[in-house]
Structures are given as C-alpha cells and as structure tokens.
Design an enzyme around this catalytic site. Structure first.
Site, short mmCIF file in Angstrom:
data_model
loop_
_atom_site.label_atom_id
_atom_site.label_comp_id
_atom_site.label_asym_id
_atom_site.label_seq_id
_atom_site.Cartn_x
_atom_site.Cartn_y
_atom_site.Cartn_z
N GLY A 199 67.20 -0.70 90.98
CA GLY A 199 66.77 -0.48 89.33
C GLY A 199 65.96 -0.33 89.22
O GLY A 199 64.34 -1.35 89.10
N GLY A 202 64.30 -0.12 85.69
CA GLY A 202 64.09 0.43 84.30
C GLY A 202 63.33 -0.74 83.86
O GLY A 202 62.67 -0.55 84.68
N PHE A 203 63.13 -1.29 82.75
CA PHE A 203 61.76 -1.50 82.43
C PHE A 203 61.90 -2.81 83.78
O PHE A 203 60.36 -2.89 84.20
CB PHE A 203 61.71 -3.10 80.78
CG PHE A 203 61.86 -1.95 80.28
CD1 PHE A 203 60.92 -1.21 79.65
CD2 PHE A 203 63.13 -1.74 79.44
CE1 PHE A 203 61.15 -0.54 78.44
CE2 PHE A 203 63.00 -1.37 77.97
CZ PHE A 203 62.10 0.05 77.38
N GLY A 204 62.22 -3.15 85.00
CA GLY A 204 61.49 -4.89 85.09
C GLY A 204 61.20 -3.96 86.48
O GLY A 204 60.21 -3.99 87.06
N VAL A 256 74.27 0.96 94.86
CA VAL A 256 73.97 -0.04 95.93
C VAL A 256 75.27 -0.50 95.59
O VAL A 256 75.69 -0.72 94.85
CB VAL A 256 73.36 -1.00 95.03
CG1 VAL A 256 73.20 -2.13 96.25
CG2 VAL A 256 71.92 -0.78 95.43
N GLU A 310 71.27 -0.83 64.09
CA GLU A 310 70.56 -0.29 64.17
C GLU A 310 71.42 1.49 64.25
O GLU A 310 70.84 2.14 63.46
CB GLU A 310 69.08 -0.38 65.30
CG GLU A 310 69.86 -0.06 67.17
CD GLU A 310 68.11 -0.03 67.44
OE1 GLU A 310 67.49 -0.34 67.36
OE2 GLU A 310 68.44 -0.23 68.68
N ASP A 339 67.67 -8.88 82.85
CA ASP A 339 68.69 -9.34 82.75
C ASP A 339 69.63 -9.94 83.44
O ASP A 339 70.03 -10.66 82.82
CB ASP A 339 69.52 -8.48 81.32
CG ASP A 339 69.04 -7.28 80.12
OD1 ASP A 339 67.77 -7.80 79.96
OD2 ASP A 339 69.25 -6.56 79.77
#
Lengths: 441, 441
Positions: free
Chosen positions: A28, A30-32, A96, A188, A317
């Site tokens: 992954g 993403g941010f992490g 994966v 939003e 998450d």
C-alpha cells in the site's frame, strides 16, 4: 533487436542481493506506506513497495476531482517517480492475493512470491455498503481516481440528460442528488455539488436551471460532522442549509434502487446517489489469519506491530490502536502518515543496533472539514475555527500537503481561476473509447 | 421540492420562438462547427449545437494526453461554457441518428426531433481500419479524450507488467510498440513514446530499462510525412532514427492479433499497437441520402453547401472540396476552422439581406509536424523549417491556438515543468471504479 536483460528477480534471495540485506515489503502506497518507505533509510536494505495502482493519491482533494474542479493528475503522483533516486526501493504495481506468514512471503497476482524479513501493511480501508452489495453500483463511493472520474461523468451527465428531457418529472429526478453519510466526505461532496450547480453550471443551460437542483444529505445519526464538537456541527448544518442543501438527519438508508433512495421511511427519486457512509478495512485480517475487530480492523501493539509478530506492522486505516485518551485512533490520513514515519524509523533503528523505541503517539494537530461556499470548520485542541477563516486555513494546509511542486502549481492555478471566474477546469465527460464496439460502450 | 420548470421545448416552433426566428442547427462542435457557431451572429436567430461529447477538443495536443504529458482537461473546453453569454445558442449533448431532409428536422438519440431552417454539418472523420473491424480493438486510434486515456493506460500498464514479468520473451514483447501509419499523428505518437520511455520512465524501474524499448513505425508508403516535401520527410526519418525508432516503409499491415502485427511480410511481437493510418467521414452521406465520394466524403459546392440544397452546409473533414490548385483540400483543423467561419458569416450575411458571397478559399498558413526530441518540421509556402526552430514555432503556435486562457496557463506550466525535469505530470493509470463488481473490471 534490443536486448532487455532481466535485472535480478522478483524474489531477491541472498544470492542476488548482497549478503545480509534486510528485505522489507510495504503493501500500500497511501499516506501510511508512502511515509514508511520515505522514513525507512538504512544500510543494507531492500524495500519492495506494492500497490494496486501506480500512484500515491492525495485523497483529501479527491472530491474536487469528482466535482470537476481538478484533474486527477493534479492530486496523484507516480509512486516510482518519487522513489526514483532511491535504488534500494523497487515498486510493483500488483494485487496482493495472500500472505504466507510461515514462509515469510507475500503472494502477488495469485502467482508470484515476494519474500520479506519485515512486512509493513498499509492497505487502508474500503467503503462498505453494510452488506448490501447491490447498492454499490447504484450509490458509488469516492476512494480511487477511477471512482472520482466515474462520479464526475455521472454528475455532469445528468445535467446534459435533464437539458434534453421533455418529461418534467424525469427532469426533477435527474436534478436530484442524494449524498448518504454526513461525515466530512459527505458534507464536502454535498457542498461541492451545490457550488458546481449554483455557480459554475447555472448560466450554461437553456432549458433547465442548475441552481434549482435538489441536494439531499442524509445520515442515520442526529448531526452532521459527528466527529467534531456539537457547536461546529451546528454551524456546518446552518451553512449547508444556506447552500440550499436539504439535511435529513436520523434518516438511515433503507433501500437504494434504480429510481432513487428510501431513507428514514421516505422515498427520494434521484438519479445520482453518492455513498459516503461506512468504511471497513481491506482483507488484512484474513491474509494474516487473525481475528479482526469491528469493520475488519486488526488490533496492533503500541509499536504498531502485530501481537506476537515483531516483524509485521500494520498502520493506518487497517490498524486498531488506542490513542493517549484511550479512544481508538480515527481513520485519518494524518494518523496513517505519522504511523508510517514512526514504523519506518523504528525498523531503521532496529537494523542500526536495536535501540528500544517509545510506543507510537499520535500528535493531533487538529482537524478541518470543508463545507463549501468559501466556508469550513476546524478544531485545533480547544480552539475552534469556522467560516471563511477556516476555509483559508483549509486551502493553505491542503496546498502545502500536496507533495509535488508541479501539482501544487497546477492546483493553485486552477483554484485561483475558479475563484475569479466560478469556472471549473475539469468538466470533460469521458465516454467509452471510440474503438470499442458499440455494444460495449 | 424545488420546481424545475421546463423552459421552451427541444423543437422551438414559431409558437415558442419569436416569429421570424431563423433556426440553425450545427452538428459537431469540433474546429468546424465551433467556429461556425462563433461566427454566426445575426438578429432573430436560434442556434442549436449538437455534439456527442460535452467538450470542444484541441485534437493537435491529444497525443500528449495519450503519452502522459497533459491531462485531458487541459485541452478540452466545455462547449456550453464557451457559449454561455450567447443566449440564442442552445447546446445539446446527444447522438444524431438521422436527418429528415424533407421535414427539415434532425433526429437525435433515435427519438427527439430538432427542426432547422439552415443545417451545418461538421461531424469530422473517424478512423477506418480498412474493413478489418476486429483490428480496432487490438490497435486503437486516437480521436477522442476516452481514446487518449485508454491509450495512456495501455502504454503505462505495459511497463508495469514488464517490471513484474519473469519471462524475458514476454518482457521484450511487452516493451515493443508498433505505430501503424507514418503521417503526422503516427510520427508524433512514435516520437512521444520514445521521449516518455527514454527520458521520463528510464530511471523509475529496477528490473527493466525503459530506454531499451523497441518502437516500430510502419507505413505502406515509401516515406514518412508524405504530405510534406520530400526533403522534410527525409529530415524527419533521420530524426526518428536518432530517437531510436525503427522505420518500416513499404510495409503495409497484413494482420493484427493478440500477440502482435504482421507488416510487410514480417511478424512483430508487440502488446501495444497504435493505429494512425486511415480515416473516413462520419455517416453524413447516409444521413443525407446522397452518394459519397471516397472515404465517405460528400462533395460540396464552392460555398460549402450541398449541391441543390443551399440550406445545408458540410464543412471540415466530412466535406470534399477542391482548393485553388485543383487538389482536394486536406483534412486539417485549419481547413475546418476557416470553412466554419466562412459558412457562419455567409449564413449571417444571407439573413441580413442576401448579399452574394465569394466562394470559400482556403488560406494555407503552412503546416507543421512534431517529431519529438525537441524537433519538428514545417513548411510555410516555399519556406521550410526543421529541427529546434520548427519545434519552437510549433510550441508557440499550439499554445496560442488553445482557446482558453486557463488551459493555456496549465499547459504552459506542464510544458515548462517537463522541459526542466523530463517529468510528466499525467502518469495516472485509471482502473475500473472500485464499486464495480470484480467480473466487470
């Protein structure tokens, strides 16, 4: 014929990598995962970053892609170009399909195995339609670039169809938008649809009035932005109503079909329904063969490792971890980012000599939520911010958080342009390619 | 519930429009139809612009979208926003399904009728696979935004798959690109693939070397850029070879299948095959019930009207008209644009009092073709330009021709960025939305 030599192998064994190389696999980007790989710098390591897409996505601005304000390329960075100057990092675009914990290997695309010494799982979350999978097609959510482009096509297309319609009932249905879930994403989205209809599109049509759209924001709970203090929720609710958005609180969704939504016992005829309600973790628990907590989350130790497995970390998450206040950490990009950096440094420190590292501690810098109409809300500890000042802070922070300078410049040009003209730069409806047979369009 | 009142009707009859209003229908909002509607200003008119997309596309830069240099929104403008301040213009996103010449009505989406007093057909051309429709799926062409995004996904995806591949033969096949047709589109595509592979992608991979791709440009004719003077063709051929592109001239395509191409008697194993060979007109002739010329073109009078029908005009790629030198006018955007302006003014003049107008005359300002590697060729009458100076002229002209200032700024930022860094800003691979069931991905 050019000779394309095979460099190393997908499974860098001791024989192909210098002896003693520590192999880290990050799943992954993403941010992490992204910040873990960035922070993980040490001698004699090899990092494989695996993601199902080729880009790192700045998700907080994804709703602006869906509502035609930005292009997807403005908020997505090719993962491999970011790690270009780090030869020890290999990026693979692959799915994966399993983890062999005993053999310490990650299985990708159901075929190839990638061995690891340390594994960092940062796979994030996906939307969950509370078990109603057939709702997913009718009420899509916003998680990937493809989602955003698909929502944008839907959103712009209904106005085109309404302009052509000769049936007033159908016109009304086409011009009704329902957003399910009044958390930050739902708020939003509803606000951005209002801005798009009222400001950008209104003078572009001759037979319909886009400013007369009906936008319904419904939620099973009793207030919007429930993770914020009540005062800010109330402020947001008032601002949403000023934008012409109908709030339906205590109105859980009971059904979604081809004609609309049933929420809180009432039917709303609508063509466009957007899902911003529940999320769940990706199948990390089943890959690892552990018992998940609620929503598929996996409980981790205070250092983000899997209990009993100091070589496996779960961040973002997909992980369940309590904060300093004893409450579970929220599923926010900032948590994932800080955990990624923490784990990256922890692994590097361990390889460098095995110092003990303090447990992960989330530094909560505050939280902001965009409403629309140049208005937002924010909480920074006890300090609250609303309206235009919050909107300015939101805009500056999001611009600064965009990783690439090019993206920052382009987003800046687009925003200034939109602010000056109410125009939106990304209003192209993408149809199926012209070389596809008609029956596949 | 908001009341969305139905404004007028799709078929503005004398009863809904002020009496004596002249109804003009323009089909197609490319270079031709767009400039016709822009030029057509007169009292008491109502113009309906019909296009199957919602945008006017600057096609000369479409290959840069396909090769990840620009976003589609940078070169596409929403048709309705351009005509926002002209209330007499109604824009419909619809598919034309027929023309009722006797009843003077255009049929859209197989259902609705739009009446006209004057009809302007500017539907352009589509690619033709010389009758081999199954080739279309294997060797897509570049005509629409969706085509460009689909080509870009294919192009970026093969590098990702090659990086994962453990079979050297398959890796070589994945990294072989075939472009069919060495006209301006084929040459710029081949050059842009070379730039992308050599400059942008090369340092991003660990197992493959994108700079070692094989790019084959084949054509049935005996030179590249056949519409240019021989000297410029020779120059372009040398430059293409410098870029590492293999030229296969006198090599007509005999077959295209899932594994590659057979051209000039030789098989080339390739995953990505791009079609830039033949075009044909859209079904204008069959709509009008007239006998088409070669490639579906409809012969028009010197004032661009259909013979015997002074109320029907055909402009751009769909029309067949001889230039001052007796040779047919080429299928170029500049021809379509000038014809559009001419017809728009002709109709306006006729409505203003019926002055006779001189026949259409194409002003040939010159022609440029991009090669790649900061090189282009151009002919301006007897004056020829090659290499970097031609590239500079090409860049300036294309920037100036972009209609919108916002697009101009964003393209400018992207180009400067790419020139400084070899980076490409639009490298996102778009997959199927996550809410689609897996079997539809």
């Amino acid at each position: 014929m050019t000779d394309i030599s095979n460099q190393g192998g997908l499974s860098p064994q001791a024989s192909t990598l210098p002896s003693g190389t520590h192999r880290i696999v990050v799943i992954g980007a993403g941010f992490g995962g992204f910040s873990a790989a960035r922070a993980l710098k040490a001698a004699k390591i090899h990092i494989t970053v695996i993601d199902r897409t080729n880009h790192n996505l700045f998700q907080p601005l994804l709703y602006q892609v869906a509502t035609a304000a930005l292009s997807s390329n403005d908020i997505a960075l090719p993962i491999r170009s970011v790690f270009r100057s780090r030869p020890e990092i290999m990026v693979l675009m692959a799915e994966v399909t399993g983890i062999d914990r005993a053999g310490k290997r990650v299985e990708i695309d159901g075929a190839t195995a990638v061995p690891y010494d340390t594994l960092i799982l940062a796979t994030g979350s996906v939307y969950s339609w509370f078990g109603h999978d057939r709702w997913a097609v009718r009420a899509p959510a916003l998680k990937t670039v493809a989602d955003a482009l698909s929502l944008r096509n839907r959103l712009l297309d209904v106005f085109e169809r309404a302009e052509l319609s000769e049936d007033p009932v159908e016109t009304t249905r086409l011009m009704t938008f329902v957003v399910v879930g009044a958390g930050p994403t739902g708020v939003e989205m509803a606000g951005a649809i209002a801005e798009l209809s009222h400001n950008t599109l209104d003078r572009d049509f001759r037979r319909i009035h886009p400013s007369r759209v009906r936008i319904v924001l419904c939620d099973a709970g009793d207030r919007v932005l429930a993770s914020f203090p009540k005062r800010l929720s109330d402020y947001a609710a008032r601002r949403l109503e000023t934008l012409g958005i109908e709030l339906r609180l205590n109105a859980g969704v009971e059904d979604i079909d081809a004609r609309g939504v049933v929420a809180g016992g009432q039917r709303i005829d609508a063509e466009c329904v957007f899902w911003a309600a529940g999320t769940k973790a990706t199948p990390v628990a089943s890959w690892l063969g552990v018992q998940p907590e609620r929503n598929g989350l996996v409980r981790v130790e205070p250092d983000c490792s899997l209990p009993g497995h100091p070589d496996i970390f779960i961040i973002g998450d997909a992980a369940s971890l309590a904060g300093a206040d004893g409450k579970p950490l929220p599923g926010l990009g900032s948590v994932a980012k800080q955990q990624g950096k923490y784990v990256g440094k922890l692994v590097a420190a361990r390889l460098g000599g095995g110092h003990r590292v303090a447990p992960f501690r989330y530094r909560n810098w505050g939280e902001l939520a965009m409403i629309g109409g140049s208005s937002a809300v924010g909480k920074f500890g006890r300090f609250h911010l609303t309206g235009f000042p919050a909107w300015v802070v939101w805009s500056i922070i999001h611009l600064l958080l965009l990783v690439s300078a090019r993206n920052r410049t382009v987003v800046y040009v687009n925003w200034i342009w939109a602010w000056l003209t109410y125009g939106r730069g990304a209003r192209v409806i993408t149809r199926t390619p012209s070389h596809m047979p008609d029956d596949q369009r």
